[in-house]
Scaffold this active site. Sequence first.
Site, short mmCIF file in Angstrom:
data_model
loop_
_atom_site.label_atom_id
_atom_site.label_comp_id
_atom_site.label_asym_id
_atom_site.label_seq_id
_atom_site.Cartn_x
_atom_site.Cartn_y
_atom_site.Cartn_z
N GLU A 178 -5.61 -8.30 1.03
CA GLU A 178 -6.22 -8.00 2.22
C GLU A 178 -7.96 -7.61 2.03
O GLU A 178 -8.03 -7.05 1.16
CB GLU A 178 -5.46 -6.79 3.06
N GLU A 204 0.75 -1.17 -0.10
CA GLU A 204 -0.03 -0.19 -0.25
C GLU A 204 0.70 1.39 -0.04
O GLU A 204 0.70 1.98 0.83
CB GLU A 204 -0.94 -0.13 0.97
#
Length: 480
Positions: free
Chosen positions: A385, A172
């Site tokens: 995720e 991320e």
Amino acid sequence: MTPEPVLPPHFRFGTATAAAQVEGAADTDGRGPSIWDTFCSEPGRVRGGDTPTVACDHYHRMPEDVAMLGELGVDEYRFSISWSRVLPGGLRGTDDEGVNRAGLDFYSRLVDELLSAGVRPVPTLYHWDLPQALQDAGGWLERATSEALGDYAALLAETLGDRVTRWLTLNEMNVHTLYGHALTDHAPALGMGLDCLPVAHNLLRAHGLAVDAIRGAARPAGGDGAGGGPLEVGVVQQHFPVLPATDSEEDTGAADLFRILTNWLFSDPILRGAYPEAWVAEMVAASAGLTSDQLAADLAVISRPLDLYGVNYYEPTRIEAPRPDKDYSGVLEVDIPADMPFSPVRIEGVERTDFDWPVIPSGLRDILVTLHERYPGLPPVVVTENGCSYHDEPGDGGRVRDDRRIAFQRAHLAAVAEAIDAGVDVRGYYVWSAMDNFEWAAGYAERFGLVHVDRATQSRTRKDSWHWYRELIAAHRAGR
């Protein structure tokens, strides 16, 4: 009862964690401080004054935690490696004098435990916890930090690459850039606004250098077991649909800008070899002090071919052009500064988690389809995720009844199945998270885990969602 989603036979199930969120043992066996240790030591940074010093004590309880993963029956376990546990000063140094062998040994044991349990280890090299020594030297504003990560990647591939066949580089980059560098809500809390663009570029360059390092050093094992198969290298990006609050030109323009800066700024260089717009490339080059030839050379490194693309998804974002005198605070978990040309708007009329995030499973299908359409050469995708925070605690008999989490995961897996039906090559899905952990600036108040962790005793309790996931995986393997 809602039927379970039907997924392809080759589909792989997993769970995920990050080192800073679960390991604890912050000053044990030679580990150095990271930017998150520094951030959490500053009053007012983390809800409740919580710190990751102990976290889930996974460093000491690792065999117990891996045994639970084996019992759960997951195919794969995504974890991250603490850079400051392996290289306390951030750098390898001549003749490896900067290497903390105790730290490397921990991850070697973790890999061996996972393989013995029949679980494929999937390490992420960098999940936001830069060694403080590198931050003191300029952090991600310095090109040298990209090169340091590349060397760190080579060390790990040399050490673990005979047993690890799937590697993920960075996690991320968009969140790390926005929350920790543009804003002050995450470490290192620089609050630079759009002046943080060199951070984005250096993170992307670090990814490309890590891909090269892993391919050059890893020695994948043969066979078809948990650790066998060909070498795979990928990256993890958070993606989400960005929705305009209205169809007005002002709101759609604000949403387009937000989408570019939070999604395509990071995926286009990797998957297309270019920044999403000419003005973005010009801003990056100017802010990083790069000539057009240097930028092109960097983009060639950033866009190295990948074997998989990790997608993290939690919620869509609704954006409007800022309205004068309107209060936008509290819409997201972080507040966008008032002088920005876009503002988040609360999504109403939907269920919300206990973290106050909207529950919109269709957003996962939509973003997967969007990525598939935007990038014709998109590598196979793994949802690396997806999860939710609900504050369910043990009840009578110690049972944790978290039916809302079961409904959440089931609905999002159904969205994955819909994306596959639409032509997206999705190969796997990892629940965030394997256990309740340190949730960054939210501390320990939020509980994302399939396993409840008692903060006082560190005892682990398998939630109802854990048992549901186990049954789902077993049924999938049996072809039911």
